[in-house]
Motif scaffolding. Structure first.
Motif, mmCIF file in Angstrom:
data_model
loop_
_atom_site.group_PDB
_atom_site.id
_atom_site.type_symbol
_atom_site.label_atom_id
_atom_site.label_comp_id
_atom_site.label_asym_id
_atom_site.label_seq_id
_atom_site.Cartn_x
_atom_site.Cartn_y
_atom_site.Cartn_z
ATOM 1 N N ALA A 34 0.862 -1.187 0.000
ATOM 2 C CA ALA A 34 0.000 0.000 0.000
ATOM 3 C C ALA A 34 0.895 1.232 0.000
ATOM 4 C CB ALA A 34 -0.914 0.014 1.218
ATOM 5 N N ASP A 35 1.018 1.849 -1.146
ATOM 6 C CA ASP A 35 1.883 3.012 -1.309
ATOM 7 C C ASP A 35 1.146 4.260 -0.850
ATOM 8 O OD1 ASP A 35 3.656 4.972 -2.073
ATOM 9 O OD2 ASP A 35 4.009 4.135 -4.071
ATOM 10 N N LEU A 36 1.710 4.986 0.120
ATOM 11 C CA LEU A 36 1.062 6.202 0.612
ATOM 12 C C LEU A 36 0.978 7.280 -0.456
ATOM 13 C CD1 LEU A 36 1.568 4.741 3.345
ATOM 14 C CD2 LEU A 36 1.851 7.005 4.353
ATOM 15 N N ALA A 37 1.728 7.123 -1.532
ATOM 16 C CA ALA A 37 1.607 8.059 -2.646
ATOM 17 C C ALA A 37 0.294 7.851 -3.395
ATOM 18 C CB ALA A 37 2.783 7.896 -3.604
ATOM 19 N N ASP A 38 -0.400 6.770 -3.063
ATOM 20 C CA ASP A 38 -1.707 6.466 -3.643
ATOM 21 C C ASP A 38 -2.700 6.295 -2.496
ATOM 22 O OD1 ASP A 38 -3.914 5.588 -5.010
ATOM 23 O OD2 ASP A 38 -3.025 3.701 -5.709
ATOM 24 N N PRO A 39 -3.260 7.386 -1.975
ATOM 25 C CA PRO A 39 -4.148 7.322 -0.811
ATOM 26 C C PRO A 39 -5.313 6.340 -0.968
ATOM 27 C CG PRO A 39 -3.535 9.593 -1.232
ATOM 28 C CD PRO A 39 -3.025 8.789 -2.390
ATOM 29 N N ALA A 40 -5.849 6.232 -2.165
ATOM 30 C CA ALA A 40 -6.971 5.315 -2.374
ATOM 31 C C ALA A 40 -6.572 3.868 -2.085
ATOM 32 C CB ALA A 40 -7.491 5.437 -3.804
ATOM 33 N N ALA A 41 -5.320 3.539 -2.386
ATOM 34 C CA ALA A 41 -4.834 2.185 -2.115
ATOM 35 C C ALA A 41 -4.772 1.920 -0.616
ATOM 36 C CB ALA A 41 -3.453 1.992 -2.739
ATOM 37 N N CYS A 42 -4.515 2.960 0.157
ATOM 38 C CA CYS A 42 -4.468 2.820 1.616
ATOM 39 C C CYS A 42 -5.865 2.509 2.166
ATOM 40 C CB CYS A 42 -3.916 4.092 2.245
ATOM 41 S SG CYS A 42 -2.224 4.489 1.748
#
Length: 288
Positions: A34-42
């Motif tokens: 889960a990359d924090l650069a992609d909030p939706a993935a979080c």
């Protein structure tokens, strides 16, 4: 209790993974998970794992680089935690996120309380403050745990830097006008779990809290204790911060008033002088 942790190899995340046991099941997510650069993935990760609580131990911590990488720092330090907080609020589970003394101006010599006005002097501090505000506005049960001067046997930190430099040089010049409380990552991890557990049954305790090691000291004196404990014959000369300019302004006053945290959660300030030998032992005789 199932706790989902954002972060895997950082200082606090590593110590959180070490707390995995029968009563506390830790699942730590690396950037590939889960990359924090992609909030939706979080948010998607939270929904997929369905934990009892979430701890955010990941952040954009390259303080100087953030000065020229504002957008990335904002996404990782503010947008991603905001999205996590909303996802946790929707599931009615606690969200604990680690923040920093950099949200304050760094002036004076009085320890900062959680109620003191924020006045960050760097992009790092500003983006972390933006994250704090967004987390509080998400409407769920949450805790923002501000800390300072994190140290451990993992990742990059002041203790490991001093051991490396002290082994190479006979003398070092180190700033002595920045004052704060060195804080063991192990103690931060334990505090985060305690806070998360408490918020499950007592959501009214949501808010911003401070947690740092004691006693307060300066970087130069901290280095002297490190060298003395490690038996490294490296002399330390005090210098002002003005002699060591950096792109991001460092706070001179990083003292944190932690009385509210102790009163609310029963967590007292840990003595970093007691943690230091354990850190050094792990570095000399690593467990892994």
């Amino acid at each position: 209790m199932k706790i989902l942790v954002f972060g895997h190899s950082g200082q606090v995340a590593t110590e959180l993974r070490a707390l995995n046991r029968d009563d506390v099941q830790i699942t730590a997510l690396a950037r590939t998970d889960a990359d924090l650069a992609d909030p939706a993935a979080c948010a998607a990760a939270i929904n997929a794992h369905a934990p009892d609580a979430v701890i955010n131990a990941a952040a954009y911590t390259a303080v100087d680089k953030a000065e020229s990488d504002v957008e990335a720092a904002q996404v990782i330090n503010a947008d991603a935690p905001a999205t996590m907080a909303h996802a946790c609020a929707a599931r009615d589970i606690p969200f604990v996120s680690i923040s920093t003394d950099y949200v304050f101006s760094g002036v004076g010599d009085t320890p900062w309380t959680p109620a003191d006005p924020a006045d960050p002097q760097s992009v790092y501090g500003s983006t972390k403050r933006n994250g704090e505000i967004a987390i509080g506005m998400a409407g769920g049960r949450y805790a923002v745990l501000r800390t300072s001067w994190v140290v451990s046997a993992h990742a990059n930190n002041f203790v490991k830097t001093m051991l490396h430099l002290g082994a190479e040089r006979e003398a070092l010049t180190i700033v002595a006008d920045q004052i704060g409380g060195p804080t063991g990552a192990a103690e931060i991890a334990s505090a985060c779990v305690t806070v998360a557990k408490t918020l499950i049954s007592q959501p009214q305790k949501s808010g911003i809290y401070h947690f740092s090691g004691a006693p307060n000291t300066c970087w130069a004196d901290f280095a002297r204790v490190i060298f003395d404990t490690a038996k490294i014959p490296c002399a330390v000369t005090d210098i002002p911060s003005s002699d060591y300019p950096t792109p991001a302004k460092r706070p001179l006053n990083s003292r944190l008033d932690c009385t509210t945290t102790e009163a609310t959660f029963g967590i007292s300030r840990p003595d970093w002088r007691e943690r230091l030998p354990h850190i050094l032992a792990q570095l000399v005789f690593p467990k892994d």
